[in-house]
Design a protein around this motif. Structure first.
Motif, mmCIF file in Angstrom:
data_model
loop_
_atom_site.group_PDB
_atom_site.id
_atom_site.type_symbol
_atom_site.label_atom_id
_atom_site.label_comp_id
_atom_site.label_asym_id
_atom_site.label_seq_id
_atom_site.Cartn_x
_atom_site.Cartn_y
_atom_site.Cartn_z
ATOM 1 N N LEU A 55 34.939 104.326 96.811
ATOM 2 C CA LEU A 55 35.301 105.597 96.200
ATOM 3 C C LEU A 55 36.233 105.376 95.028
ATOM 4 N N MET A 56 36.139 106.234 94.020
ATOM 5 C CA MET A 56 37.117 106.207 92.948
ATOM 6 C C MET A 56 38.489 106.562 93.521
ATOM 7 N N THR A 57 39.534 105.907 93.012
ATOM 8 C CA THR A 57 40.868 106.068 93.595
ATOM 9 C C THR A 57 41.335 107.522 93.650
ATOM 10 N N PRO A 58 41.188 108.321 92.566
ATOM 11 C CA PRO A 58 41.639 109.713 92.658
ATOM 12 C C PRO A 58 40.932 110.505 93.762
ATOM 13 N N ILE A 59 39.634 110.256 93.940
ATOM 14 C CA ILE A 59 38.879 110.983 94.960
ATOM 15 C C ILE A 59 39.225 110.460 96.352
ATOM 16 N N ALA A 60 39.426 109.142 96.471
ATOM 17 C CA ALA A 60 39.800 108.563 97.756
ATOM 18 C C ALA A 60 41.135 109.119 98.251
ATOM 19 N N THR A 61 42.110 109.257 97.348
ATOM 20 C CA THR A 61 43.407 109.805 97.741
ATOM 21 C C THR A 61 43.298 111.285 98.076
ATOM 22 N N ARG A 62 42.454 112.015 97.345
ATOM 23 C CA ARG A 62 42.278 113.436 97.625
ATOM 24 C C ARG A 62 41.657 113.635 99.005
ATOM 25 N N LEU A 63 40.646 112.829 99.336
ATOM 26 C CA LEU A 63 40.018 112.936 100.649
ATOM 27 C C LEU A 63 40.978 112.499 101.751
ATOM 28 N N LEU A 64 41.784 111.483 101.454
ATOM 29 C CA LEU A 64 42.741 110.996 102.448
ATOM 30 C C LEU A 64 43.701 112.113 102.870
ATOM 31 N N SER A 65 44.140 112.892 101.909
ATOM 32 C CA SER A 65 45.082 113.974 102.208
ATOM 33 C C SER A 65 44.433 115.101 103.003
ATOM 34 N N LYS A 66 43.096 115.163 103.010
ATOM 35 C CA LYS A 66 42.392 116.199 103.765
ATOM 36 C C LYS A 66 42.147 115.786 105.218
ATOM 37 N N LEU A 67 42.291 114.499 105.522
ATOM 38 C CA LEU A 67 42.071 114.027 106.886
ATOM 39 C C LEU A 67 43.299 114.298 107.743
ATOM 40 N N PRO A 68 43.137 114.426 109.065
ATOM 41 C CA PRO A 68 44.305 114.498 109.942
ATOM 42 C C PRO A 68 45.181 113.255 109.768
ATOM 43 N N ASP A 69 46.497 113.411 109.930
ATOM 44 C CA ASP A 69 47.421 112.303 109.690
ATOM 45 C C ASP A 69 47.069 111.065 110.506
ATOM 46 N N LYS A 70 46.708 111.263 111.758
ATOM 47 C CA LYS A 70 46.376 110.110 112.616
ATOM 48 C C LYS A 70 45.176 109.366 112.072
ATOM 49 N N ARG A 71 44.144 110.112 111.652
ATOM 50 C CA ARG A 71 42.956 109.465 111.113
ATOM 51 C C ARG A 71 43.285 108.767 109.796
ATOM 52 N N ALA A 72 44.102 109.385 108.955
ATOM 53 C CA ALA A 72 44.456 108.796 107.662
ATOM 54 C C ALA A 72 45.244 107.500 107.839
ATOM 55 N N THR A 73 46.214 107.495 108.736
ATOM 56 C CA THR A 73 47.018 106.281 108.937
ATOM 57 C C THR A 73 46.184 105.169 109.567
ATOM 58 N N ASP A 74 45.272 105.519 110.470
ATOM 59 C CA ASP A 74 44.380 104.504 111.044
ATOM 60 C C ASP A 74 43.495 103.887 109.961
ATOM 61 N N LEU A 75 43.007 104.729 109.051
ATOM 62 C CA LEU A 75 42.171 104.240 107.960
ATOM 63 C C LEU A 75 42.961 103.316 107.039
ATOM 64 N N LEU A 76 44.156 103.712 106.672
ATOM 65 C CA LEU A 76 45.001 102.874 105.808
ATOM 66 C C LEU A 76 45.310 101.540 106.473
ATOM 67 N N GLY A 251 34.493 109.093 74.733
ATOM 68 C CA GLY A 251 35.264 110.315 74.943
ATOM 69 C C GLY A 251 35.049 110.981 76.278
ATOM 70 N N ALA A 252 34.500 110.268 77.261
ATOM 71 C CA ALA A 252 34.365 110.814 78.612
ATOM 72 C C ALA A 252 35.497 110.276 79.476
ATOM 73 N N SER A 253 35.892 111.038 80.480
ATOM 74 C CA SER A 253 37.006 110.651 81.332
ATOM 75 C C SER A 253 36.626 109.509 82.268
ATOM 76 N N LYS A 254 37.610 108.673 82.618
ATOM 77 C CA LYS A 254 37.386 107.616 83.594
ATOM 78 C C LYS A 254 37.044 108.188 84.963
ATOM 79 N N ASP A 255 37.513 109.409 85.249
ATOM 80 C CA ASP A 255 37.322 110.007 86.562
ATOM 81 C C ASP A 255 35.976 110.697 86.715
#
Length: 435
Positions: A55-76, A251-255
């Protein structure tokens, strides 16, 4: 019935995520974050890791914040430390601190240490060593340690002395085929390259490409081994930078992705289109200077795009080669003069060849030797100027500390259009008596 459908969806999603992580990542990037998070929450963390790495980093971080904390920390915790550090560094400090506080202490300390290094440094790219090995360790002992620690993605074991300073390395393949009682010092090879944690990413890339290394040790000022940079991690970084450069050059965005929302794409592209419009007016102003000449000799208006188009193509070729040389470190900014003279010579030779072909075509079309002379001279001048600009623009931007991928294309278009228009119409004005 609904329960049966839900029960069938989960294993199908799991199989797709495991077998096609690249395709899964692209689809997740196109989905709304809330919808993607619901699908991801249904899966085990081990299933998510291959997809998260793509995943692109901006999208990966956005999805991470949508996961439950327990699932996010396990993934990290399942990601490599440098991968987790990259994601956490992109989050607001309260969020990253919350995740770190819920993680295993040892893992959290490793990630915090990596996050303390500057972005783009070797310290950010490395993973802390899982284990160090002495020269007297046997092959069977080393294999048992690797199994106990479940070390991943390692190609080599690095040996240290009594003060934990790096000495030699051993290929895991050599350990696997060695006798159980063979000592690592008998299988070891010299360490040909290493970096410190503050070394730049450019230096790391240069060493890995020059020596064809599978991994690169990172040592502190005392020579103590503190981490290892895996080749695969660096390749991912280089590929991401390269694809981002391709987009930013126009002239297109990296994201932005192919399936990004239209409004997102508009917000990223429109500012550059407005800037490009301004530069187009600058080129149009040059044409306006020769309005009387064009009105007097209408054939000039027909041939004007020919000169501008050829110079634009020549400039784009020079720009692409120079950008590639800078990106792969085949050249440095100190070699700018050599690159410039090379592109001037290329532009001159190509200009003469294209001018000859163009002159023949214009003669059969118009029968005017004067018009032939005008377009041949202007073609040579425009293509020399385009080659010069294609080489100089990215080098100058790099030397000024700017990203050459962002503005090179727009600057080059402006230069080639103005050079093409001015040379063609200027020479036509000077030689108007022959037209």
């Amino acid at each position: 019935m609904t329960g049966n459908i839900d029960a069938a969806i989960e294993p199908l999603e799991r199989r797709f995520l495991l077998d096609h992580p690249w395709d899964a990542a692209r689809l997740l990037e196109a989905l709304p974050a809330d919808e993607a998070a619901i699908a991801l929450t249904r899966q085990r963390v081990e299933v998510l890791v291959p997809v998260w790495r793509r995943l692109m980093t901006p999208i990966a971080t956005r999805l991470l914040s949508k996961l439950p904390d327990k699932r996010a920390t396990d993934l990290l915790s399942e990601l490599l430390p440098n991968e987790a550090a990259l994601l956490l560094a992109s989050l607001p400090e309260p969020d990253s601190g919350r995740y770190l506080s819920q993680m295993d202490t040892r893992i959290a300390e490793d990630i915090k240490k990596l996050m303390s290094y500057p972005e783009g440094s070797a310290g950010r790219l490395m993973n802390p060593v899982d284990a160090t090995f002495r020269m007297t360790t046997t092959a069977s002992e080393a294999i048992n340690q690797l199994r106990q620690r479940r070390t991943k993605n390692s190609r080599s074991l690095f040996l240290v002395d009594e003060e934990n300073r790096l000495t030699e390395k051993v290929s895991i393949q050599d350990i696997a085929v060695a006798d159980a009682d063979d000592r690592l010092q008998d299988l070891a090879k010299p360490v040909t390259a290493y970096v410190n944690p503050l070394s730049s990413q450019d230096e790391v890339v240069e060493l890995l490409e020059r020596d064809r290394l599978a991994d690169l040790p990172v040592v502190d000022l005392n020579g103590v081994l503190i981490g290892v940079i895996q080749h695969t991690a660096l390749v991912d970084t280089i590929q991401e930078d390269a694809t981002a450069d391709i987009q930013t050059m126009v002239g297109a965005s990296k994201d932005e992705r192919a399936l990004s929302k239209p409004l997102f794409a508009v917000r990223r592209r429109l500012p550059w289109l407005q800037i490009n419009l301004l530069t187009a007016f600058m080129a149009a102003a040059v044409v306006g200077l020769f309005e009387n000449t064009i009105a007097q000799f209408t054939a000039l208006a027909v041939l004007l795009p020919v000169v501008a188009g050829q110079s634009g193509n020549a400039g784009a070729q020079a720009l692409a080669v120079t950008m590639r040389g800078l990106a792969l470190r085949e050249i440095s900014t100190s070699q700018g003069l050599r690159v410039m003279f090379k592109e001037l010579n290329v532009g001159l030779v190509n200009g003469l060849a294209v001018a000859a072909t163009c002159g023949i075509g214009v003669f059969f079309w118009s029968g005017s030797l004067g018009l032939v002379l005008v377009i041949m001279l202007s073609m040579v001048l425009a293509m020399v100027a385009a080659g010069f600009a294609g080489a100089v623009v990215p080098i100058v931007l790099t030397k000024l500390g700017q990203d050459p991928a962002v503005a090179s294309s727009i600057v080059l278009t402006t230069v080639t259009d103005i050079a093409g228009f001015f040379s063609f119409l200027g020479i036509a004005t000077l030689l108007s008596s022959m037209l």
